[in-house]
Design a protein around this motif. Sequence first.
Motif, PDB file in Angstrom:
ATOM      1  N   ARG A  33       0.837  -1.210   0.000  1.00  0.00           N
ATOM      2  CA  ARG A  33       0.000   0.000   0.000  1.00  0.00           C
ATOM      3  C   ARG A  33       0.862   1.247   0.000  1.00  0.00           C
ATOM      4  O   ARG A  33       0.535   2.239  -0.654  1.00  0.00           O
ATOM      5  CB  ARG A  33      -1.003  -0.015   1.156  1.00  0.00           C
ATOM      6  CG  ARG A  33      -0.428   0.238   2.508  1.00  0.00           C
ATOM      7  CD  ARG A  33      -1.505   0.477   3.543  1.00  0.00           C
ATOM      8  NE  ARG A  33      -2.138  -0.746   4.008  1.00  0.00           N
ATOM      9  CZ  ARG A  33      -1.613  -1.595   4.896  1.00  0.00           C
ATOM     10  NH1 ARG A  33      -0.435  -1.352   5.429  1.00  0.00           N
ATOM     11  NH2 ARG A  33      -2.264  -2.676   5.271  1.00  0.00           N
TER      12      ARG A  33
ATOM     13  N   MET B  18       0.849   4.193  -2.721  1.00  0.00           N
ATOM     14  CA  MET B  18       0.429   5.547  -2.331  1.00  0.00           C
ATOM     15  C   MET B  18       1.051   6.564  -3.271  1.00  0.00           C
ATOM     16  O   MET B  18       2.277   6.562  -3.458  1.00  0.00           O
ATOM     17  CB  MET B  18       0.897   5.868  -0.912  1.00  0.00           C
ATOM     18  CG  MET B  18       0.111   5.209   0.183  1.00  0.00           C
ATOM     19  SD  MET B  18      -1.466   6.021   0.567  1.00  0.00           S
ATOM     20  CE  MET B  18      -0.909   7.399   1.557  1.00  0.00           C
ATOM     21  N   PRO B  19       0.227   7.455  -3.835  1.00  0.00           N
ATOM     22  CA  PRO B  19       0.808   8.488  -4.699  1.00  0.00           C
ATOM     23  C   PRO B  19       1.451   9.602  -3.870  1.00  0.00           C
ATOM     24  O   PRO B  19       1.090   9.804  -2.721  1.00  0.00           O
ATOM     25  CB  PRO B  19      -0.403   9.029  -5.454  1.00  0.00           C
ATOM     26  CG  PRO B  19      -1.560   8.794  -4.538  1.00  0.00           C
ATOM     27  CD  PRO B  19      -1.224   7.572  -3.703  1.00  0.00           C
TER      28      PRO B  19
ATOM     29  N   SER C   5      -9.425  15.306   6.526  1.00  0.00           N
ATOM     30  CA  SER C   5      -8.621  14.166   6.081  1.00  0.00           C
ATOM     31  C   SER C   5      -8.915  12.923   6.922  1.00  0.00           C
ATOM     32  O   SER C   5      -9.135  11.834   6.398  1.00  0.00           O
ATOM     33  CB  SER C   5      -7.128  14.485   6.209  1.00  0.00           C
ATOM     34  OG  SER C   5      -6.797  15.628   5.462  1.00  0.00           O
TER      35      SER C   5
ATOM     36  N   LEU D 159     -10.511   9.190   5.947  1.00  0.00           N
ATOM     37  CA  LEU D 159      -9.827   7.935   6.287  1.00  0.00           C
ATOM     38  C   LEU D 159     -10.724   7.041   7.142  1.00  0.00           C
ATOM     39  O   LEU D 159     -10.886   5.851   6.858  1.00  0.00           O
ATOM     40  CB  LEU D 159      -8.518   8.230   7.032  1.00  0.00           C
ATOM     41  CG  LEU D 159      -7.742   6.983   7.499  1.00  0.00           C
ATOM     42  CD1 LEU D 159      -7.205   6.187   6.304  1.00  0.00           C
ATOM     43  CD2 LEU D 159      -6.587   7.362   8.432  1.00  0.00           C
TER      44      LEU D 159
ATOM     45  N   MET E 230     -12.136   3.399   6.232  1.00  0.00           N
ATOM     46  CA  MET E 230     -11.712   2.272   7.070  1.00  0.00           C
ATOM     47  C   MET E 230     -12.925   1.579   7.698  1.00  0.00           C
ATOM     48  O   MET E 230     -12.908   0.365   7.908  1.00  0.00           O
ATOM     49  CB  MET E 230     -10.788   2.768   8.190  1.00  0.00           C
ATOM     50  CG  MET E 230      -9.443   3.270   7.714  1.00  0.00           C
ATOM     51  SD  MET E 230      -8.404   1.979   6.986  1.00  0.00           S
ATOM     52  CE  MET E 230      -7.265   1.687   8.291  1.00  0.00           C
TER      53      MET E 230
ATOM     54  N   ASN F  68      -6.225  13.193  -2.550  1.00  0.00           N
ATOM     55  CA  ASN F  68      -5.974  12.391  -1.354  1.00  0.00           C
ATOM     56  C   ASN F  68      -7.039  11.340  -1.083  1.00  0.00           C
ATOM     57  O   ASN F  68      -6.821  10.433  -0.283  1.00  0.00           O
ATOM     58  CB  ASN F  68      -5.762  13.292  -0.142  1.00  0.00           C
ATOM     59  CG  ASN F  68      -4.451  14.050  -0.260  1.00  0.00           C
ATOM     60  OD1 ASN F  68      -3.484  13.536  -0.808  1.00  0.00           O
ATOM     61  ND2 ASN F  68      -4.421  15.276   0.223  1.00  0.00           N
TER      62      ASN F  68
ATOM     63  N   SER G  65      -5.409   8.274  -1.921  1.00  0.00           N
ATOM     64  CA  SER G  65      -4.483   7.812  -0.888  1.00  0.00           C
ATOM     65  C   SER G  65      -5.230   7.106   0.244  1.00  0.00           C
ATOM     66  O   SER G  65      -4.804   6.055   0.722  1.00  0.00           O
ATOM     67  CB  SER G  65      -3.711   9.001  -0.307  1.00  0.00           C
ATOM     68  OG  SER G  65      -3.044   9.687  -1.338  1.00  0.00           O
ATOM     69  N   PHE G  66      -6.335   7.687   0.667  1.00  0.00           N
ATOM     70  CA  PHE G  66      -7.073   7.082   1.776  1.00  0.00           C
ATOM     71  C   PHE G  66      -7.721   5.767   1.328  1.00  0.00           C
ATOM     72  O   PHE G  66      -7.841   4.830   2.119  1.00  0.00           O
ATOM     73  CB  PHE G  66      -8.108   8.055   2.341  1.00  0.00           C
ATOM     74  CG  PHE G  66      -7.483   9.294   2.944  1.00  0.00           C
ATOM     75  CD1 PHE G  66      -6.472   9.176   3.897  1.00  0.00           C
ATOM     76  CD2 PHE G  66      -7.863  10.565   2.557  1.00  0.00           C
ATOM     77  CE1 PHE G  66      -5.865  10.302   4.450  1.00  0.00           C
ATOM     78  CE2 PHE G  66      -7.271  11.700   3.104  1.00  0.00           C
ATOM     79  CZ  PHE G  66      -6.269  11.559   4.046  1.00  0.00           C
TER      80      PHE G  66
ATOM     81  N   ALA H 171      -5.047   3.277   1.546  1.00  0.00           N
ATOM     82  CA  ALA H 171      -4.829   2.931   2.961  1.00  0.00           C
ATOM     83  C   ALA H 171      -5.851   1.901   3.423  1.00  0.00           C
ATOM     84  O   ALA H 171      -5.537   1.005   4.203  1.00  0.00           O
ATOM     85  CB  ALA H 171      -4.893   4.187   3.826  1.00  0.00           C
ATOM     86  N   ALA H 172      -7.073   2.012   2.938  1.00  0.00           N
ATOM     87  CA  ALA H 172      -8.138   1.077   3.338  1.00  0.00           C
ATOM     88  C   ALA H 172      -8.192  -0.152   2.438  1.00  0.00           C
ATOM     89  O   ALA H 172      -9.014  -1.043   2.659  1.00  0.00           O
ATOM     90  CB  ALA H 172      -9.489   1.797   3.326  1.00  0.00           C
ATOM     91  N   GLY H 173      -7.353  -0.202   1.406  1.00  0.00           N
ATOM     92  CA  GLY H 173      -7.361  -1.343   0.485  1.00  0.00           C
ATOM     93  C   GLY H 173      -8.535  -1.323  -0.479  1.00  0.00           C
ATOM     94  O   GLY H 173      -8.808  -2.323  -1.140  1.00  0.00           O
TER      95      GLY H 173
END
Lengths: 398, 398
Positions: free
Chosen positions: B7, B11-12, B99, B103, B107, B125, B128-129, B132-134
């Motif tokens: 991950r 992530m960018p 933000s 997230l 999640m 973003n 990105s989040f 982070a959570a797949g």
Amino acid sequence: MLTISQRAEMMPMSPIRKLAPLAEQAKDRGIKVYHLNIGQPDLPTPKEGLEALKHITRTTLEYSPSEGFFSYRKKLTHYYNKYNISLSPEDIIITTGGSEAVLFAFMTCLNPGDEIIMPEPGYANYKSFAIAAGAKIKTIATTIEEGFALPKVEEFEKLINQQTKAIMICNPNNPTGYLYTRREMNQIRDLVSKYNLYLFSDEVYREFIYTGSPYISAFHLDGIEQNVILIDSVSKRYSECGIRIGALITKNEKVREAVMKFCQARLSPPLLGQIVAEASMDAGPEYNMACYEDYVERRKCLIDGLNRIPGVYSPIPMGAFYTVAKLPVDDAEKFCAWCLTDFEYEGETIMLAPAAGFYVTPQAGHDEVRIAYVLKNADLNRALLILRKALECYNPKK
Amino acid sequence: MLTISQRAEMMPMSPIRKLAPLAEQAKDRGIKVYHLNIGQPDLPTPKEGLEALKHITRTTLEYSPSEGFFSYRKKLTHYYNKYNISLSPEDIIITTGGSEAVLFAFMTCLNPGDEIIMPEPGYANYKSFAIAAGAKIKTIATTIEEGFALPKVEEFEKLINQQTKAIMICNPNNPTGYLYTRREMNQIRDLVSKYNLYLFSDEVYREFIYTGSPYISAFHLDGIEQNVILIDSVSKRYSECGIRIGALITKNEKVREAVMKFCQARLSPPLLGQIVAEASMDAGPEYNMACYEDYVERRKCLIDGLNRIPGVYSPIPMGAFYTVAKLPVDDAEKFCAWCLTDFEYEGETIMLAPAAGFYVTPQAGHDEVRIAYVLKNADLNRALLILRKALECYNPKK
């Protein structure tokens, strides 16, 4: 269908905060609650930090850099120097509390299914962040009977497999107050080195060590500099839990670059908190000394008092400001809830954190509680009396 | 081996911040850089918010509740009432910026592999989040030629499958400034209802709408109250990006309970930020009116100016304080970097955000940039002149 994610279902309620609604209800009934459940010190924040807020001249409260202010990171290198930890500002990434540092470390270094070895009992929220990252915690049991010392290295090696990516420690330890010895730290270093693991080391309580034993930071261990990810926070050091300023520190550039992507996604750490934290570093050594002496006294007061209550046992914590104590009850969580719902002594009661939430192994620590000694001695003594009365009332036949 | 997680690899880098080192180097060479890349308004924070910092009397900066202060959440209900959004304080969870709200929403609601449908270009973003959570983002293309209006509902339905769990919108939109119409919002409502999806709605720019068209909140849509998760923040509303105070708002109790587990794990949102945000709500309507009028002027200044530069085109954004503009260059990212590394005009240059980072589809938006109109008109005019000169220099033969 609208479902909740598996990770959210798996996330535990905080053992520190889950009984909070019961405490609120007790307060609504007019009962005074002594909070021994949470590491929220009542000691003052350095006046230098508080004063800095009054002297903010900026008229726009703008973003700070994603990695935190350079001036603050630079100043932190001097702080770590005093502990014989040599860092450059580039090694330090400012986070939103130590909590975010743990989350980012896990998210950056661990794939779903990867395993982290961690002594238990351990800080409960590590479990939550591991679940958030899809990682698994494998625990090394430490016991109250052995004063929470680490078991032999063979016990670690039994747990190590292809999925093992990291060891996580908290030193001095929350919740046990245990301080890792030189021998134990060397043992961890050898494991980390032999299996090339990450070592996540949460050292937010380094100011609070009450024995003659030295503080051995993960950064004091030779040969694993690239493996170490240090978690830090000013929350406890300066009694500034609310400003949410921590740090993730590593000499591993690849890790830092990856962590920075998570930092950029959340834009920046708190601006005001950084201003307070940076200014707080100007507090003289007398600030830390005064806090330290308070905790030494409180520790003595609490541990002596606990061990005088029939059936209660607490080892002597060497650091931090917690202890894990054994109570003469079948289920400490029920007892802690009962103290808030069904008990009072002269209009007062206590809130403790059931220790089971700090263990991963089911049933472990079921008769233990974590107690934070963050209250004045007079309040601690009062809380101890209430605990004694509560146990007498809860176990009438004993 | 010490590896970085998949991950983290995925992530960018932030398209808004990735060129920041080049900007720093330009500044080190003595060049003045006009920052059009980031939504960091130069407008003042309400004086009520700044004053509140000077009047903090607490001597310990302690944790706040994990869900944020009740007094602040209560006050927010009055704020939302003004927009015909009826909430109770329990519906509102205070987060560390918008933000963290995004997230935690991802999640909590999405399993690895679950899909979110999102118009592109979109706020970078979110991607990105999601990583982070797949979760996976599936995009609905909107184009500069059509002013970034949503395509027909059939385009959404083509993307919906068993894994689809949510639609995410930002309204008014970052980066396009687009404001969703009543018809579009109803179309989204019908999809959310038909397929029982979550609707994540980021509405942090509601103060900044420049057309006569109404602001339609996700909470104005009937019949999907349990599906809506609103993302909010005071960063833009009060020019308080640095205090990191946002909110996750939902009437879905099961979601709130799950989100609270993530909140407890990270202990609390910033204390000082909440104090500032709560006090800022006492600013009179003249504060928002003054900001609004500034942005109206800046928008006119920027958009007129952009469309006068040969080969440049920007639609007229209806809200927020961004526009996506097409430049007469092959690769906007190269051009943006070049402006910082190889160009200056009278000792000054500009920093823009390459728009490709706001798209998920490869190659999409490769000749577009996002421009934030967060500078004074004089600075905007200067930046426009520099952009014109830079394009002339970059494309000498055109």
